[in-house]
Motif scaffolding. Sequence first.
Motif, mmCIF file in Angstrom:
data_model
loop_
_atom_site.group_PDB
_atom_site.id
_atom_site.type_symbol
_atom_site.label_atom_id
_atom_site.label_comp_id
_atom_site.label_asym_id
_atom_site.label_seq_id
_atom_site.Cartn_x
_atom_site.Cartn_y
_atom_site.Cartn_z
ATOM 1 N N VAL A 264 0.834 -1.209 0.000
ATOM 2 C CA VAL A 264 0.000 0.000 0.000
ATOM 3 C C VAL A 264 0.872 1.264 0.000
ATOM 4 O O VAL A 264 0.586 2.223 -0.733
ATOM 5 N N GLN A 414 -16.510 -0.052 -0.636
ATOM 6 C CA GLN A 414 -16.496 0.135 -2.088
ATOM 7 C C GLN A 414 -17.503 1.183 -2.534
ATOM 8 O O GLN A 414 -17.212 2.015 -3.386
ATOM 9 N N CYS A 417 -16.335 4.966 -1.980
ATOM 10 C CA CYS A 417 -15.201 5.525 -2.706
ATOM 11 C C CYS A 417 -15.687 6.209 -3.977
ATOM 12 O O CYS A 417 -16.383 5.616 -4.794
ATOM 13 N N VAL A 423 -7.875 6.245 -4.273
ATOM 14 C CA VAL A 423 -8.088 5.002 -3.537
ATOM 15 C C VAL A 423 -6.939 4.048 -3.834
ATOM 16 O O VAL A 423 -6.463 3.967 -4.970
ATOM 17 N N LEU A 425 -5.823 -0.078 -3.189
ATOM 18 C CA LEU A 425 -6.407 -1.368 -2.846
ATOM 19 C C LEU A 425 -5.389 -2.279 -2.179
ATOM 20 O O LEU A 425 -4.233 -2.359 -2.614
ATOM 21 N N SER A 429 -8.965 -5.118 1.676
ATOM 22 C CA SER A 429 -9.490 -3.820 2.095
ATOM 23 C C SER A 429 -9.102 -2.755 1.080
ATOM 24 O O SER A 429 -8.303 -2.993 0.172
ATOM 25 N N ARG A 430 -9.683 -1.578 1.243
ATOM 26 C CA ARG A 430 -9.345 -0.437 0.385
ATOM 27 C C ARG A 430 -9.288 0.811 1.248
ATOM 28 O O ARG A 430 -9.938 0.897 2.287
ATOM 29 N N THR A 432 -9.028 5.251 1.207
ATOM 30 C CA THR A 432 -8.815 6.569 0.635
ATOM 31 C C THR A 432 -7.529 7.096 1.266
ATOM 32 O O THR A 432 -7.220 6.773 2.408
#
Length: 495
Positions: A264, A414, A417, A423, A425, A429-430, A432
Amino acid sequence: MEVEKMDENEWKYHGEGNQSLVVSHCQRCVVLRFLKSPPNQNKTSEEILHHLQNIVDFGKHVMKQFFGENYVHHGEIIQLPLDFVRQLCLKIQPERPESRCDKDMDTLSGYAMCLPNLTRLQTYRFVEHRPILCIEIKPKCGFIPFSSHVSQEIKHKVCRYCMHQHLKVANGKWKRPSKYCPLDLFSGNKQRMHFALKSLLQEAQNNLKIFKNGELIYGCKDDQECVSDWNELARHLKPFFFPSNGLVSGPHCTRTIVKELIHVITMTLLSSTDACRAGDMKTVPISQGRSYCEASAFNKELVRNGKHKLESSGLPKGCLLYKTLQAQMLDMLDIEGLYPLYTRVEQYLEEFPEERSTLQIDGPYNEAFYEKLLDLSTEDDGTIAFALTKVQQYRIAMTAKDCSIMISLSPCLQDECSEQRPVVLASKSRFTFSVSVLDLDLKPYESIPHQYKLDGKIVNYYLKNVQAKDDPVMSSLFKENEDCTLVLHKVTLKY
């Protein structure tokens, strides 16, 4: 901010550097920054205000031109009730590290800078009750000198950071050298970036900190002991990366979570969240000089495996790392080529001291100051104007070499966003996110002689105590044509 209703109990110690001290609000996402000075050497209120105004102007008129509107938070100056400042000083004094108490917080002027708390606040308006994860990275210098003024060939092969590590360990600053090499992080190659970030996590020193909701959970706080337990870090991070408890467990849990974090961070560092370009600044060709450091642990691993080529994919031009590297590369002459020009300016000022303000050495840092930085010529015409331009560019470069990058992550679903928010990924999870840059005070003109002497100490120590002990075969394996195309060979990294 309603300065008339300030309560010192709503603020807490946040951290400090050589020149200033920062406190953060317990609820609101703001910090106050106060200047410091040695005991009995207090500046006047006018001098404090002028100093703070210079910091704000430099961020606003100069560094925003290099990094872009969204990345730089220059803050604003406010005047606080003196009684509040004195009570605040008394409250936080017990929390200050002993090594920082050689200077006192300014309690006489009432002036401070008000800035966003980047460990809790993003550029974008996220849902406030969501947890915030913030990673602070001090990437350091991302290139090897390409100047013809360099007198020691080792400086064309080994980066400043890797050499300096050995001197710092010898001086007792750190217990062991880090495997982190800035050239790996700035390479743009994900494999090298992953290795660099893993190395930072293994030996954070003062180059990496991780905050959860504004509280430090990993890394060194000032000069105190570091918090560096990977299992404890994974415990904090698991709800961010694996929201449902059963998804990851067992002995591989910690490594899996750390790997997700590294992924990330890499993706956010390669992203572009600000379309602003560096004005009329002509870019310094990043292809100058070699794209790897011989001392990098990643490179040494390749050599051991019989691989002598290394890919530098290149950074996307809109990302913050690229912008940082461009600003760093204003150091086109290296300190060895710059120091004679500094001496020329000094001699001129000795003869004409009244010209110091005209030359804008101490500001004002306005658009006219920025315009003078746009000349990237390296042909010395013997003038004061040329020498001064190179000196000012060097100060900008040194500032960029010592800046910090702040990455703020907030989990999102999801359907929450939108296209307005960047964003990133992860596997499960994701987030901002926002990326910011701080620690952008212009490096002092007066520090140049110190930098010149320090450079000599770093290189001489490395040559005498490190390179002389290295396997000579290792050095011969690196000899290659610098103009060749670099090819990537796959290396498996173990987490």
